[in-house]
Design an enzyme around this catalytic site. Structure first.
Site, PDB file in Angstrom:
ATOM      1  N   ASP A 289      31.113  49.477  48.672  1.00  0.00           N
ATOM      2  CA  ASP A 289      30.657  49.021  49.989  1.00  0.00           C
ATOM      3  C   ASP A 289      29.790  50.060  50.707  1.00  0.00           C
ATOM      4  O   ASP A 289      29.300  49.800  51.808  1.00  0.00           O
ATOM      5  CB  ASP A 289      31.867  48.648  50.871  1.00  0.00           C
ATOM      6  CG  ASP A 289      32.535  47.364  50.417  1.00  0.00           C
ATOM      7  OD1 ASP A 289      31.950  46.642  49.580  1.00  0.00           O
ATOM      8  OD2 ASP A 289      33.655  47.077  50.890  1.00  0.00           O
TER       9      ASP A 289
ATOM     10  N   ARG B 174      28.970  39.896  60.757  1.00  0.00           N
ATOM     11  CA  ARG B 174      30.206  39.666  60.009  1.00  0.00           C
ATOM     12  C   ARG B 174      31.051  40.930  59.933  1.00  0.00           C
ATOM     13  O   ARG B 174      32.274  40.852  59.828  1.00  0.00           O
ATOM     14  CB  ARG B 174      29.874  39.215  58.576  1.00  0.00           C
ATOM     15  CG  ARG B 174      29.414  37.774  58.465  1.00  0.00           C
ATOM     16  CD  ARG B 174      29.288  37.399  57.013  1.00  0.00           C
ATOM     17  NE  ARG B 174      30.422  37.929  56.282  1.00  0.00           N
ATOM     18  CZ  ARG B 174      30.355  38.458  55.049  1.00  0.00           C
ATOM     19  NH1 ARG B 174      29.214  38.502  54.408  1.00  0.00           N
ATOM     20  NH2 ARG B 174      31.426  38.917  54.468  1.00  0.00           N
TER      21      ARG B 174
HETATM   22  C1  EPZ Z   1      37.268  43.590  48.409  1.00  0.00           C
HETATM   23  O1  EPZ Z   1      36.796  42.400  47.780  1.00  0.00           O
HETATM   24  C2  EPZ Z   1      36.443  43.776  49.651  1.00  0.00           C
HETATM   25  N1  EPZ Z   1      36.599  42.612  50.533  1.00  0.00           N
HETATM   26  C3  EPZ Z   1      34.976  43.963  49.279  1.00  0.00           C
HETATM   27  O2  EPZ Z   1      34.232  44.224  50.469  1.00  0.00           O
HETATM   28  C4  EPZ Z   1      34.862  45.170  48.362  1.00  0.00           C
HETATM   29  O3  EPZ Z   1      33.523  45.321  47.937  1.00  0.00           O
HETATM   30  C5  EPZ Z   1      35.771  44.982  47.134  1.00  0.00           C
HETATM   31  O4  EPZ Z   1      37.122  44.728  47.564  1.00  0.00           O
HETATM   32  C6  EPZ Z   1      35.791  46.189  46.209  1.00  0.00           C
HETATM   33  O5  EPZ Z   1      36.207  47.318  46.914  1.00  0.00           O
HETATM   34  C7  EPZ Z   1      37.618  42.542  51.363  1.00  0.00           C
HETATM   35  O6  EPZ Z   1      38.495  43.395  51.399  1.00  0.00           O
HETATM   36  C8  EPZ Z   1      37.664  41.383  52.305  1.00  0.00           C
HETATM   37  P1  EPZ Z   1      37.993  42.952  44.056  1.00  0.00           P
HETATM   38  P2  EPZ Z   1      37.624  41.727  46.606  1.00  0.00           P
HETATM   39  O7  EPZ Z   1      38.947  41.848  43.768  1.00  0.00           O
HETATM   40  O8  EPZ Z   1      39.060  41.942  46.840  1.00  0.00           O
HETATM   41  C9  EPZ Z   1      36.502  41.364  39.777  1.00  0.00           C
HETATM   42  C10 EPZ Z   1      32.562  43.808  52.109  1.00  0.00           C
HETATM   43  O9  EPZ Z   1      31.323  43.972  52.132  1.00  0.00           O
HETATM   44  N2  EPZ Z   1      37.547  40.331  39.855  1.00  0.00           N
HETATM   45  O10 EPZ Z   1      38.507  44.325  44.194  1.00  0.00           O
HETATM   46  O11 EPZ Z   1      37.135  40.342  46.492  1.00  0.00           O
HETATM   47  C11 EPZ Z   1      35.411  41.163  40.820  1.00  0.00           C
HETATM   48  O12 EPZ Z   1      34.461  40.204  40.405  1.00  0.00           O
HETATM   49  C12 EPZ Z   1      33.249  43.234  50.867  1.00  0.00           C
HETATM   50  O13 EPZ Z   1      33.309  44.058  53.068  1.00  0.00           O
HETATM   51  C13 EPZ Z   1      37.761  39.509  38.764  1.00  0.00           C
HETATM   52  O14 EPZ Z   1      37.101  39.616  37.728  1.00  0.00           O
HETATM   53  O15 EPZ Z   1      37.127  42.566  45.359  1.00  0.00           O
HETATM   54  C14 EPZ Z   1      34.853  42.566  40.925  1.00  0.00           C
HETATM   55  O16 EPZ Z   1      33.968  42.794  39.867  1.00  0.00           O
HETATM   56  C15 EPZ Z   1      32.260  42.840  49.832  1.00  0.00           C
HETATM   57  N3  EPZ Z   1      38.731  38.536  38.864  1.00  0.00           N
HETATM   58  C16 EPZ Z   1      36.091  43.451  40.732  1.00  0.00           C
HETATM   59  O17 EPZ Z   1      37.065  42.616  40.094  1.00  0.00           O
HETATM   60  C17 EPZ Z   1      39.480  38.378  39.990  1.00  0.00           C
HETATM   61  O18 EPZ Z   1      40.336  37.476  39.998  1.00  0.00           O
HETATM   62  C18 EPZ Z   1      36.701  43.999  42.021  1.00  0.00           C
HETATM   63  O19 EPZ Z   1      36.851  42.936  42.942  1.00  0.00           O
HETATM   64  C19 EPZ Z   1      39.265  39.237  41.076  1.00  0.00           C
HETATM   65  C20 EPZ Z   1      38.287  40.212  41.003  1.00  0.00           C
END
Ligand code: EPZ
Length: 429
Positions: free
Chosen positions: A316, A408
């Site tokens: 982020d 946002r």
């Molecule tokens: C959180 O998203 C944050 N959002 C994101 O911030 C942040 O970029 C991200 O964590 C990583 O730190 C909130 O907290 C609301 P992940 P999240 O599950 O939880 C993959 C912002 O700008 N994955 O840690 O959705 C995924 O595609 C936002 O504030 C799967 O493959 O992220 C990614 O490559 C943007 N399958 C990785 O894991 C799943 O079921 C990490 O995603 C879940 C995730």
């Protein structure tokens, strides 16, 4: 649509108060669904995403009350919000609401754990990558949930409540860890979460759940153990400071120059980013109530960065750091390992004169002498703010379109920067 106009070239000097973390406030608000008693959250930022989630919780029947302002509070002092889920009337989260914000999918966990059923729309595509929810579903299945996908909805059920189990995430997921924690808190027996996310927002959620009566150990480490309890109760919890807002303003000062104290925040929330900033030649000092950032005159050194889960360099802050590197002396390499498509800011930074080449998940940035203002737009929150930072350091005027992305996640952005001398104003459409 509103636009932000920035006339660049003025250093930033002053104090910027840091808001409560959006990404902590969202799961904390969702945790209110776990109990019929009131959860009082202090320091909730005033942001569009928070308002969207309030609407979603309201649709489930959660009573939402914002406590009136107290003397000395301003529009930028976080709000105190009371959430009471004593009368949940609907365990469905519809597409129209979930599609506005991905994190709202996480309501599936408390609804399922407390009511034995949940029907939540799949969140759909996202500008920064495919972002599936397979691991979140896997976690719930490990706790005994029966899950079907039907008509774009995840339909989750449990016959006799969730049961503790072992959840081993093949990759670190913040949302997956939030979901596992909330579901395990009310599951029967012990849950072990392996390869858990260690992000401060996960720790904040765990601390709040503990105040609500949950039994959780190991939050902040890769192994979390949860002893389920039969019910949770109300609590009062203060949202932790926003480390991404902190890092964003730190990078703005590093790029535009000046001397700014970021107040009400903590260096331990973003050590990796602050260490990198110090290597670029920015002075970073911890103060009693925050962090002082100074850069006067000296050039910006080029530094290579790879994004990683906490405690690594946060994805982020990748866009904001890339903005800084566009003015560095020499070449830097920025590798994005969390999301596969999080480089949309590259083309827009190029409109300001940046020289960046993309090679798969790697951006190679050749520092230039100066950037020049231009009209730009971005497709996600952090990309938008990287353009604000670049605009503050560019010569002439930069116009940023699609400001709703900034709204946002950045509370009172123009006011906070404006008070430090930035020439920044919003033009209402
Ligand atoms: C959180 O998203 C944050 N959002 C994101 O911030 C942040 O970029 C991200 O964590 C990583 O730190 C909130 O907290 C609301 P992940 P999240 O599950 O939880 C993959 C912002 O700008 N994955 O840690 O959705 C995924 O595609 C936002 O504030 C799967 O493959 O992220 C990614 O490559 C943007 N399958 C990785 O894991 C799943 O079921 C990490 O995603 C879940 C995730």
């Amino acid at each position: 649509m509103d636009r932000i106009h920035i006339t660049g070239g003025t250093p930033l000097n002053g104090v910027i108060p840091i808001s409560g973390a959006k990404n902590a406030a969202l799961p904390l608000m969702i945790a209110s669904l776990l109990t019929g008693e009131t959860l009082e959250l202090v320091n909730v930022p005033r942001l569009a995403d928070i308002a969207s989630l309030s609407r979603i919780l309201g649709n489930h029947g959660v009573d939402h009350m914002v406590v009136g302002k107290r003397p000395g509070q301003t529009a930028e002092t976080g709000q105190t919000v009371r959430l009471t889920a004593s009368n949940v009337i609907d365990t469905t989260a519809p597409y129209e609401l979930v599609s506005t914000m991905r994190a709202s999918f996480w309501v599936v966990a408390p609804l399922l754990a407390r009511f034995g059923e949940a029907k939540v729309s799949l969140p759909g595509g996202c500008a920064i990558g495919t972002r599936p929810v397979d691991l979140l579903i896997m976690a719930l299945e490990k706790l005994g949930a029966q899950i079907e996908i039907d008509g774009g909805y995840v339909v989750a059920k449990t016959k006799n409540g969730l049961r503790g189990g072992e959840i081993r995430f093949p990759k670190v997921t913040v949302g997956g860890t939030h979901v596992a924690l909330m579901a395990a808190a009310l599951a029967y027996g012990t849950t072990v979460i392996e390869n858990a996310a260690r992000e401060p927002e996960v720790v904040d959620l765990a601390e709040c759940l503990i105040k609500m009566g949950a039994r959780i150990e190991g939050a902040g480490t890769p192994r979390i153990v949860v002893e389920g309890v039969s019910r949770l109760h109300g609590a009062r919890h203060e949202v932790l400071p926003d480390r991404i807002e902190t890092g964003t303003y730190a990078m703005a000062v590093a790029m535009a120059g000046g001397d700014v104290t970021l107040e009400d925040t903590r260096a331990d929330l973003l050590h990796s980013a602050l260490d990198v900033l110090a290597t670029t030649g920015t002075e970073v000092t911890s103060t009693e109530s925050g962090i002082r950032i100074r850069r006067n005159g000296a050039g910006i050194a080029a530094v290579d960065v790879t994004t990683d889960p906490f405690p690594g360099f946060p994805t982020d802050l990748q866009a904001q750091f890339m903005a800084l590197m566009t003015l560095a002396k020499g070449r830097s390499h920025i590798r994005e390992t969390i999301f596969e498509n999080r480089f949309m800011h590259v083309q827009e930074l190029a409109r300001l004169g940046a020289k960046i080449r993309l090679e798969g998940d790697l951006a190679v940035v050749e520092g230039v002498e100066r950037l020049k203002g231009a009209p730009v737009m971005a497709t996600d929150l952090r990309a938008s703010v990287s353009l604000v930072i670049a605009g503050l350091a560019a010569e002439g005027e930069t116009q940023i379109n699609r400001v709703y992305h900034l709204d946002r996640g950045f509370e009172a952005l123009e006011a906070k920067l404006g008070r430090c001398g930035a020439e920044i104003r919003r033009v209402r459409a």
